[in-house]
Write an enzyme that holds these catalytic residues in place. Structure first.
Site, PDB file in Angstrom:
ATOM      1  CB  CYS A  54      84.488  46.476   0.377  1.00 32.67           C
ATOM      2  SG  CYS A  54      84.770  44.759  -0.095  1.00 32.67           S
ATOM      3  CB  CYS A 131      92.367  42.259   0.694  1.00 35.08           C
ATOM      4  SG  CYS A 131      91.859  43.877   0.063  1.00 35.08           S
TER       5      CYS A 131
END
Length: 324
Positions: A54, A131
């Site tokens: 990512c 995140c």
């Protein structure tokens, strides 16, 4: 920095004000050196965590008082998007002033909750939930380095998605919290299944003990059972006194959450044919075995006993299960 410098249109509304503030004005971004640690009479810990898949990564700095194992101060560097910055900044807030043994209990959900403006509204859009998972993982790396152990020793839950390091407990909690209905939604919220996809469903390149499709079905069934129990309690109606439609829903919910997975593992299944109240006060549930269970000797023995026992415990001691 104004809103339109980062995200335009209504997408910005998916981010809490706390996230927006920390994106633009992080409180703890920076680094510590050995000189800083010496001045603070503390031990410097530097830990990294990132995912090439990512593109995000975070470096965490701790100044730890070795006499008390307390994190005196902390900073971070983030190599990623604005949400990674906000999540890392919030994560550092949660670490400062705590003992190392306590910060390892901080989860990615704690990080995301801390960024919410109100407890019922997610702080970030689903695709940015990963995140907070990254912030959670770098804590484990730092604690492992300080304590001289393997980071995996802190895991007290089963890891379902190795790529994104998402646990079984986290997936079930996210399903419940956000009322998720599809595997795609689980992936959006947690990044589980976003990369190699082996954990999404059987048939991937690596066999897994847990798959998102099964976890979703089981958790949704548990939620439905809980809803039915609450409804029954609210109406003050016992299973024996429910209408047949409500009884069928309650039975199917228990079958889905407690029984069908066992039958599916052997290539079998069952269906409910009818529910009848007997003159003796029993509730007779007529079932038909399907697949490998059809014609199996255990269907009238151990399997039948297990099904009946579970339904009696969950719904009513007056239940009898009758295979046809």
């Amino acid at each position: 920095m104004g809103k339109n410098n980062l995200i335009g249109g209504s997408i910005w509304d998916e981010y809490s004000q706390k996230v927006q503030d920390r994106m633009n004005n992080p409180r703890h971004m920076g680094e510590f050196t050995e000189e800083d640690a010496a001045k603070a009479n503390a031990r410097l810990i530097v830990a990294d965590f990132g995912a090439e898949s990512c593109g995000d990564a975070v470096r965490l700095y701790w100044l730890v008082d070795e006499k008390t194992d307390t994190i005196k101060d902390a900073k971070f560097k983030s190599f990623g998007c604005g949400t990674a910055i906000a999540s890392s900044d919030t994560m550092v807030d949660l670490c400062i002033g705590k003992q190392v043994k306590d910060v390892v209990k901080i989860t990615n959900l704690d990080v995301e909750f801390a960024m919410r403006d109100d407890k019922n509204t997610p702080a970030v859009p689903p695709q940015k939930m990963h995140c907070s998972v990254m912030a959670y993982d770098v804590i484990k790396q730092a604690a492992a380095q300080y304590m001289g152990v393997d980071a995996e020793s802190f895991e007290n839950q089963i890891i379902v998605c190795e790529c994104a390091r998402v646990s079984l407990g986290t997936i079930k909690e996210v399903i419940r919290l956000n009322d998720l209905h599809t595997v795609e939604e689980i992936t959006q919220y947690t990044k589980a299944g976003a990369f190699c996809k082996s954990c999404a469903k059987p048939g991937g390149h690596e066999k897994r003990d847990y798959y998102l499709v099964d976890i979703l079905a089981e958790t949704r069934a548990e939620m439905e059972r809980e809803r039915l129990k609450i409804a029954a309690t609210h109406d003050d109606i016992s299973f024996d006194d429910m209408t047949m439609v409500k009884q069928l829903k309650a039975v199917e919910s228990v079958l889905d959450s407690e029984i069908r997975a066992m039958l599916h593992s052997d290539g079998g299944d069952l269906e409910v044919i009818d529910i009848q109240k007997s003159n003796e006060g029993n509730v007779d549930i007529y079932i038909r075995y399907l697949g490998a269970c059809n014609g199996c000797a255990s269907g009238s023995g151990a399997t039948l006993y297990a099904i009946e026992n579970i339904l009696q415990e969950e719904l009513s001691p007056n239940i009898r299960v009758m295979p046809v």
